[in-house]
Design an enzyme around this catalytic site. Structure first.
Site, short mmCIF file in Angstrom:
data_model
loop_
_atom_site.label_atom_id
_atom_site.label_comp_id
_atom_site.label_asym_id
_atom_site.label_seq_id
_atom_site.Cartn_x
_atom_site.Cartn_y
_atom_site.Cartn_z
N ARG A 82 42.59 18.35 14.97
CA ARG A 82 41.51 19.27 14.64
C ARG A 82 40.69 19.56 15.89
O ARG A 82 40.23 18.66 16.58
CB ARG A 82 40.61 18.65 13.57
CG ARG A 82 39.35 19.43 13.24
CD ARG A 82 39.65 20.66 12.41
NE ARG A 82 38.41 21.32 12.02
CZ ARG A 82 37.78 21.12 10.87
NH1 ARG A 82 38.27 20.27 9.99
NH2 ARG A 82 36.67 21.75 10.58
N ASP A 95 41.45 20.03 7.27
CA ASP A 95 40.06 19.96 6.83
C ASP A 95 40.04 18.97 5.66
O ASP A 95 40.81 19.12 4.71
CB ASP A 95 39.68 21.36 6.32
CG ASP A 95 38.19 21.62 6.32
OD1 ASP A 95 37.44 20.76 6.81
OD2 ASP A 95 37.81 22.70 5.84
#
Ligand code: ROI
Length: 165
Positions: A82, A95
């Site tokens: 990420r 996420d």
């Protein structure tokens, strides 16, 4: 505490990202992965010039406090590449959101529970409906009613049956 976690990815083999993330959820200390939903393909909310997302929801039973659980989730996101580049609502490899933490209402910098996006996001509500149609979301109402209201535009369930083993 029972906690529902939202999973989403739209980069670098999203389905694999979710599989790897589920394995990582199993390894969080003092926590078990109770069950998780089917995977769903969903149109991006936000800028439309990005790939479709794969979304799912998992139920954890954790002895961690909400803040500790959040740190664990962020470290999984970081391990899966990420990048926080400041682009609002841009694409991401992974996420992980705390949707619910028991029936607690938490409003701290960096942690708002129930997750403020739940109500309008069918890519959260449809997988949650699979796991807990009767669940009451503090301040919002029942999952089945919220899901009905949010509708099913732009989302399809992938036909892979999945069960936590
Ligand atoms: N859109 C969809 N369909 N699914 C997501 O998980 C998702 N996550 C996000 C934004 C970029 C807002 N859009 C999304 O963070």
């Amino acid at each position: 505490m029972e906690s529902y976690i939202g999973l989403g990815s739209n980069l670098d083999n999203p389905e694999l990202q979710l599989e790897v993330a589920l394995a990582a959820l199993r390894d969080i200390p003092d926590t078990s992965l109770v069950k998780y939903s089917s995977f769903y393909r969903s149109m991006p909310l936000g800028p439309s010039d990005q790939p479709d997302f794969i979304n799912a929801v998992a139920l954890l039973d954790s002895g961690l406090k909400a803040g500790q659980l959040l740190s664990q989730l962020q470290s999984i996101e970081n391990r899966q590449g990420r990048v926080r580049n400041g682009q609002r609502w841009g694409p991401r490899t992974l996420d992980l959101d705390i949707l619910l933490y028991g029936n607690q209402v938490i409003d701290e910098p960096g942690l708002t529970v129930p997750h403020p996006g739940i109500r309008h996001r069918n890519f959260v509500l449809m997988p949650l409906l699979e796991l807990a149609p009767d669940l009451e979301i503090p301040g919002l109402g029942r999952v089945d009613e919220l899901s009905d209201a949010a509708g099913n535009v732009g989302i399809t369930r992938l036909d892979l049956a999945r069960n936590a083993g």
